[in-house]
Motif scaffolding. Structure first.
Motif, PDB file in Angstrom:
ATOM      1  N   LEU A 161       0.791  -1.225   0.000  1.00 50.83           N
ATOM      2  CA  LEU A 161       0.000   0.000   0.000  1.00 50.83           C
ATOM      3  C   LEU A 161       0.832   1.288   0.000  1.00 50.83           C
ATOM      4  N   PRO A 162       1.891   1.405   0.813  1.00 50.34           N
ATOM      5  CA  PRO A 162       2.653   2.662   0.780  1.00 50.34           C
ATOM      6  C   PRO A 162       3.212   2.970  -0.613  1.00 50.34           C
ATOM      7  N   ARG A 163       3.678   1.942  -1.316  1.00 53.51           N
ATOM      8  CA  ARG A 163       4.200   2.164  -2.673  1.00 53.51           C
ATOM      9  C   ARG A 163       3.094   2.571  -3.638  1.00 53.51           C
ATOM     10  N   LEU A 164       1.912   1.968  -3.494  1.00 55.51           N
ATOM     11  CA  LEU A 164       0.788   2.336  -4.361  1.00 55.51           C
ATOM     12  C   LEU A 164       0.362   3.777  -4.113  1.00 55.51           C
ATOM     13  N   TRP A 165       0.355   4.184  -2.853  1.00 54.95           N
ATOM     14  CA  TRP A 165      -0.005   5.573  -2.546  1.00 54.95           C
ATOM     15  C   TRP A 165       1.013   6.547  -3.146  1.00 54.95           C
ATOM     16  N   ARG A 166       2.296   6.192  -3.093  1.00 56.99           N
ATOM     17  CA  ARG A 166       3.306   7.082  -3.677  1.00 56.99           C
ATOM     18  C   ARG A 166       3.108   7.213  -5.185  1.00 56.99           C
ATOM     19  N   ALA A 167       2.798   6.089  -5.844  1.00 58.06           N
ATOM     20  CA  ALA A 167       2.529   6.140  -7.284  1.00 58.06           C
ATOM     21  C   ALA A 167       1.293   6.983  -7.572  1.00 58.06           C
ATOM     22  N   GLN A 168       0.290   6.858  -6.727  1.00 56.58           N
ATOM     23  CA  GLN A 168      -0.934   7.654  -6.882  1.00 56.58           C
ATOM     24  C   GLN A 168      -0.621   9.150  -6.777  1.00 56.58           C
ATOM     25  N   LEU A 169       0.158   9.529  -5.781  1.00 61.89           N
ATOM     26  CA  LEU A 169       0.464  10.942  -5.567  1.00 61.89           C
ATOM     27  C   LEU A 169       1.365  11.506  -6.661  1.00 61.89           C
ATOM     28  N   ARG A 170       2.234  10.673  -7.238  1.00 56.59           N
ATOM     29  CA  ARG A 170       3.072  11.145  -8.351  1.00 56.59           C
ATOM     30  C   ARG A 170       2.258  11.393  -9.605  1.00 56.59           C
ATOM     31  N   ASN A 171       1.087  10.774  -9.693  1.00 55.74           N
ATOM     32  CA  ASN A 171       0.310  10.801 -10.932  1.00 55.74           C
ATOM     33  C   ASN A 171      -1.126  11.246 -10.659  1.00 55.74           C
ATOM     34  N   LYS A 172      -1.278  12.326  -9.908  1.00 60.75           N
ATOM     35  CA  LYS A 172      -2.600  12.745  -9.437  1.00 60.75           C
ATOM     36  C   LYS A 172      -3.531  13.166 -10.570  1.00 60.75           C
ATOM     37  N   GLY A 173      -3.001  13.724 -11.635  1.00 63.73           N
ATOM     38  CA  GLY A 173      -3.875  14.270 -12.668  1.00 63.73           C
ATOM     39  C   GLY A 173      -4.258  13.302 -13.769  1.00 63.73           C
ATOM     40  N   ARG A 174      -3.888  12.035 -13.621  1.00 62.07           N
ATOM     41  CA  ARG A 174      -4.103  11.102 -14.726  1.00 62.07           C
ATOM     42  C   ARG A 174      -5.556  10.650 -14.809  1.00 62.07           C
ATOM     43  N   HIS A 175      -5.910  10.068 -15.955  1.00 58.13           N
ATOM     44  CA  HIS A 175      -7.242   9.507 -16.144  1.00 58.13           C
ATOM     45  C   HIS A 175      -7.480   8.380 -15.132  1.00 58.13           C
ATOM     46  N   GLY A 176      -8.619   8.412 -14.443  1.00 57.40           N
ATOM     47  CA  GLY A 176      -8.964   7.360 -13.482  1.00 57.40           C
ATOM     48  C   GLY A 176      -8.416   7.563 -12.092  1.00 57.40           C
ATOM     49  N   ALA A 177      -7.716   8.680 -11.833  1.00 60.35           N
ATOM     50  CA  ALA A 177      -7.101   8.889 -10.523  1.00 60.35           C
ATOM     51  C   ALA A 177      -8.118   8.901  -9.373  1.00 60.35           C
ATOM     52  N   PRO A 178      -9.294   9.539  -9.518  1.00 60.67           N
ATOM     53  CA  PRO A 178     -10.246   9.523  -8.394  1.00 60.67           C
ATOM     54  C   PRO A 178     -10.701   8.120  -8.015  1.00 60.67           C
ATOM     55  N   ARG A 179     -10.935   7.257  -9.006  1.00 61.59           N
ATOM     56  CA  ARG A 179     -11.397   5.907  -8.664  1.00 61.59           C
ATOM     57  C   ARG A 179     -10.290   5.108  -7.973  1.00 61.59           C
ATOM     58  N   SER A 180      -9.062   5.210  -8.462  1.00 58.23           N
ATOM     59  CA  SER A 180      -7.993   4.461  -7.808  1.00 58.23           C
ATOM     60  C   SER A 180      -7.736   4.985  -6.405  1.00 58.23           C
ATOM     61  N   ARG A 181      -7.939   6.284  -6.184  1.00 58.06           N
ATOM     62  CA  ARG A 181      -7.790   6.822  -4.824  1.00 58.06           C
ATOM     63  C   ARG A 181      -8.833   6.191  -3.897  1.00 58.06           C
ATOM     64  N   ARG A 182     -10.076   6.041  -4.373  1.00 57.28           N
ATOM     65  CA  ARG A 182     -11.113   5.422  -3.536  1.00 57.28           C
ATOM     66  C   ARG A 182     -10.763   3.967  -3.222  1.00 57.28           C
ATOM     67  N   LEU A 183     -10.197   3.258  -4.182  1.00 54.71           N
ATOM     68  CA  LEU A 183      -9.807   1.877  -3.942  1.00 54.71           C
ATOM     69  C   LEU A 183      -8.656   1.800  -2.940  1.00 54.71           C
ATOM     70  N   LEU A 184      -7.708   2.716  -3.040  1.00 57.57           N
ATOM     71  CA  LEU A 184      -6.615   2.731  -2.075  1.00 57.57           C
ATOM     72  C   LEU A 184      -7.131   3.034  -0.673  1.00 57.57           C
ATOM     73  N   GLN A 185      -8.086   3.940  -0.581  1.00 61.65           N
ATOM     74  CA  GLN A 185      -8.669   4.230   0.724  1.00 61.65           C
ATOM     75  C   GLN A 185      -9.386   3.006   1.285  1.00 61.65           C
ATOM     76  N   ALA A 186     -10.005   2.237   0.393  1.00 63.49           N
ATOM     77  CA  ALA A 186     -10.700   1.019   0.833  1.00 63.49           C
ATOM     78  C   ALA A 186      -9.729  -0.029   1.329  1.00 63.49           C
ATOM     79  N   ALA A 187      -8.494  -0.002   0.836  1.00 64.82           N
ATOM     80  CA  ALA A 187      -7.492  -0.984   1.246  1.00 64.82           C
ATOM     81  C   ALA A 187      -6.655  -0.502   2.421  1.00 64.82           C
ATOM     82  N   SER A 188      -6.807   0.753   2.806  1.00 67.85           N
ATOM     83  CA  SER A 188      -5.976   1.333   3.859  1.00 67.85           C
ATOM     84  C   SER A 188      -6.655   1.202   5.217  1.00 67.85           C
ATOM     85  N   ASN A 189      -6.055   1.794   6.226  1.00 72.45           N
ATOM     86  CA  ASN A 189      -6.653   1.791   7.557  1.00 72.45           C
ATOM     87  C   ASN A 189      -8.051   2.390   7.489  1.00 72.45           C
ATOM     88  N   GLY A 190      -8.993   1.755   8.186  1.00 72.90           N
ATOM     89  CA  GLY A 190     -10.373   2.201   8.138  1.00 72.90           C
ATOM     90  C   GLY A 190     -11.154   1.558   7.021  1.00 72.90           C
TER      91      GLY A 190
END
Length: 290
Positions: A161-190
């Motif tokens: 997860l930490p590596r996936l979050w770093r990749a997400q933050l490096r590529n915030k403006g890409r196509h599909g970024a909001p959906r992958s952020r929601r999936l990462l949140q679903a896999a994280s604490n909480g």
């Protein structure tokens, strides 16, 4: 044709570019003669396929990427398949090229224009593809990918997860970024609390009443309890068995609840988001027998 060229074609799925042929010592005239003789097929300008090879999915993906030039990169589900993260090659090959390239779209491909950081690009079997971390979050955001891609990648230790979050933050403006952020949140604490809220909404929409949340059974709080029929529902986030200790604790907990006479159903974030109708049908069967 030289043995070196034969080896190259075998290692690259029968696909070769004009530049590669030149590097192997062939002139433009020699390439044209091979094409006229029917030994090579011109797939796109500057990209050829040797007809004595089988045109596989790997060949199709390679042609699609190489047709956009040396800076083109397989991305999305195409990269996920190339990295053995998915079972089937996508019908449409996603290719990412630098933002300033003016290229003609080619059939069978989906073109993305974006500048990729060097850390987000790797080479596998002679093809440029997005690196595993970026591939996971991009493929998970594509139709046909979804939560199952991220869940499988985390379960199989393709990333963390930490590596996936770093990749997400490096590529915030890409196509599909909001959906992958929601999936990462679903896999994280909480994750469990978010998954539990989703399950509660599914129950409400299906008309279920009388359930209790965080109900004590055999010394444990079960996520959802239907007390009369003695049905307990446990909800898990993405990659909920990624830790061996968690796995054994879950089994001990589930056994204790079952021995107390309760039927236990388990659903994951993947179940809730990808197969909600199946989830509700199983709950109804457990409670009502129909």
């Amino acid at each position: 044709m030289s043995l070196a060229l034969d080896d190259y074609l075998r290692e690259h799925d029968g696909v070769i570019t004009l530049d590669h042929a030149r590097d192997a010592g062939m002139s433009n005239d020699a390439v044209n003669r091979v094409v006229r003789a029917g030994r090579w097929r011109r797939c796109t300008p500057g990209v050829f396929f040797a007809e004595d090879h089988r045109f596989t999915d790997a060949a199709r993906v390679r042609v699609s990427v190489w047709s956009y030039g040396i800076e083109a990169t397989a991305s999305g589900l195409a990269a996920a398949w190339w990295l053995d993260m998915t079972k089937f090659a996508p019908e449409i090959v996603e290719v990412t090229v630098p933002r300033d390239r003016r290229l003609t779209h080619r059939a069978g491909t989906r073109l993305r224009r974006r500048d990729l950081a060097s850390v987000d690009v790797v080479e596998r079997r002679g093809l440029r593809i997005t690196a595993p971390d970026l591939t996971i979050i991009e493929a998970a955001s594509r139709p046909g990918g979804g939560a199952r891609v991220m869940d499988s990648a985390l379960q199989r230790r393709h990333s963390e997860l930490p590596r996936l979050w770093r990749a997400q933050l490096r590529n915030k403006g890409r196509h599909g970024a909001p959906r992958s952020r929601r999936l990462l949140q679903a896999a994280s604490n909480g994750a469990r609390s978010e998954a539990e809220r989703l399950f509660a909404r599914l129950l409400d929409r299906a008309g279920f009443t009388g359930w209790k949340a965080n109900y004590a059974v055999a010394g444990y709080d079960v996520d959802f309890a239907f007390v009369g029929p003695m049905v307990a529902v446990e909800i898990d986030g993405l990659a909920f068995h990624s830790d061996a200790d968690d796995f054994h604790r879950d089994r001990k907990r589930q056994n204790a609840i079952s021995l107390a006479g309760w039927q236990v159903l388990r659903f994951t974030w993947l179940d809730l988001t990808e197969y909600p109708e199946r989830v509700i049908a199983q709950v109804r069967l457990a409670i009502c027998g129909v």
